[in-house]
Write a protein that holds these residues in place. Sequence first.
Motif, PDB file in Angstrom:
ATOM      1  N   PHE A  13      10.941 -60.303  -4.526  1.00 26.64           N
ATOM      2  CA  PHE A  13       9.988 -59.601  -5.387  1.00 26.64           C
ATOM      3  C   PHE A  13       8.553 -60.059  -5.094  1.00 26.64           C
ATOM      4  O   PHE A  13       7.635 -59.242  -4.999  1.00 26.64           O
ATOM      5  N   ILE A  14       8.367 -61.357  -4.930  1.00 21.61           N
ATOM      6  CA  ILE A  14       7.033 -61.888  -4.605  1.00 21.61           C
ATOM      7  C   ILE A  14       6.568 -61.370  -3.253  1.00 21.61           C
ATOM      8  O   ILE A  14       5.437 -60.895  -3.105  1.00 21.61           O
ATOM      9  N   MET A  16       7.555 -58.726  -1.730  1.00 22.40           N
ATOM     10  CA  MET A  16       7.344 -57.286  -1.804  1.00 22.40           C
ATOM     11  C   MET A  16       5.881 -56.991  -2.132  1.00 22.40           C
ATOM     12  O   MET A  16       5.265 -56.103  -1.539  1.00 22.40           O
ATOM     13  N   HIS A  17       5.328 -57.748  -3.056  1.00 19.91           N
ATOM     14  CA  HIS A  17       3.935 -57.514  -3.447  1.00 19.91           C
ATOM     15  C   HIS A  17       2.954 -57.937  -2.355  1.00 19.91           C
ATOM     16  O   HIS A  17       1.903 -57.319  -2.202  1.00 19.91           O
ATOM     17  N   ARG A  18       3.304 -58.940  -1.601  1.00 25.07           N
ATOM     18  CA  ARG A  18       2.466 -59.307  -0.459  1.00 25.07           C
ATOM     19  C   ARG A  18       2.478 -58.206   0.594  1.00 25.07           C
ATOM     20  O   ARG A  18       1.454 -57.915   1.214  1.00 25.07           O
ATOM     21  N   LEU A  20       3.031 -55.061  -0.076  1.00 26.72           N
ATOM     22  CA  LEU A  20       2.330 -53.926  -0.668  1.00 26.72           C
ATOM     23  C   LEU A  20       0.835 -54.015  -0.367  1.00 26.72           C
ATOM     24  O   LEU A  20       0.197 -53.022  -0.030  1.00 26.72           O
ATOM     25  N   VAL A  21       0.294 -55.222  -0.443  1.00 27.90           N
ATOM     26  CA  VAL A  21      -1.142 -55.436  -0.254  1.00 27.90           C
ATOM     27  C   VAL A  21      -1.558 -55.260   1.205  1.00 27.90           C
ATOM     28  O   VAL A  21      -2.650 -54.785   1.482  1.00 27.90           O
ATOM     29  N   SER A  79       3.813 -48.236  -0.445  1.00 26.03           N
ATOM     30  CA  SER A  79       5.009 -48.316  -1.274  1.00 26.03           C
ATOM     31  C   SER A  79       6.262 -48.484  -0.414  1.00 26.03           C
ATOM     32  O   SER A  79       7.130 -49.303  -0.711  1.00 26.03           O
ATOM     33  N   ALA A  82       6.421 -52.000   1.013  1.00 30.84           N
ATOM     34  CA  ALA A  82       6.833 -52.973   0.004  1.00 30.84           C
ATOM     35  C   ALA A  82       8.340 -52.869  -0.275  1.00 30.84           C
ATOM     36  O   ALA A  82       9.047 -53.877  -0.318  1.00 30.84           O
ATOM     37  N   TYR A  83       8.809 -51.644  -0.459  1.00 29.92           N
ATOM     38  CA  TYR A  83      10.226 -51.389  -0.752  1.00 29.92           C
ATOM     39  C   TYR A  83      11.116 -51.885   0.386  1.00 29.92           C
ATOM     40  O   TYR A  83      12.121 -52.576   0.172  1.00 29.92           O
TER      41      TYR A  83
END
Length: 183
Positions: A13-14, A16-18, A20-21, A79, A82-83
Amino acid sequence: MMAAYPKEYSEAFIWMHRALVGKKGAQLVDDMITQHPLYSIAEGAGVFKADSAALGGTKLREEAFVSKWLTHLPGIGMSERAYTSFLNKFRHDIFYNTVADWHAQGIKKSWQDYKDLAEMVNAGTGRGSLPDFLEGANTGRMLNALFFAPRFAMAGPTFIVKGLANYAKDPNAPVSKFWARSM
C-alpha cells in the motif's frame, strides 16, 4: 488476503502511493521484485507479474480492456501504475515470505508446492486462471472485450475450488495450510 497478510499489504500500500506519484516509485517496486533472491522461483512457479505501461511494458497487464489508449488520459496512467505496482508487490511479497517461512521451518517442498502456492497467491489477489479451452491470445482479448475482467471473475472460484482440492488431497501440505490461513 489483506487480513491474513497485513504486513505485506501495508508495505504494498505504501509503495503503491510512491508509484502513483512517479515512475521512479514504480521502477523501485519492479527492481525490488526482480532482484529478490527468490524471484526465479516465483517466476518459474507462475506468480503473475504485470508489466507497467508506464514503464514501457506492453505484454502483460492486469486487465487489458481498452487500457492501452486509456493510459494516455490524465490520471489514468498514474492510477494504473499504482495499481499494478501494488498487486505485483503484494503477490510477490506473499510468495517470498511464505517460501522463506517454509525454508526456515525445514518444510519439505516440491516444485509442485511452489506452483500450487503461486496459483493460490494469484487467485487470492484477483488473478484467476481461465479454463484451458479459453487460454488463447485471441480468446483472452475477446473475453476482455466482452467481460472486462475475466481473470478477476475467475479468481474467487479458482481460489476456493483449487484450495479445497489441495486441502482434500493433503490437509497438511504447505499449500493447504497457506489456503486455510488465507480464507
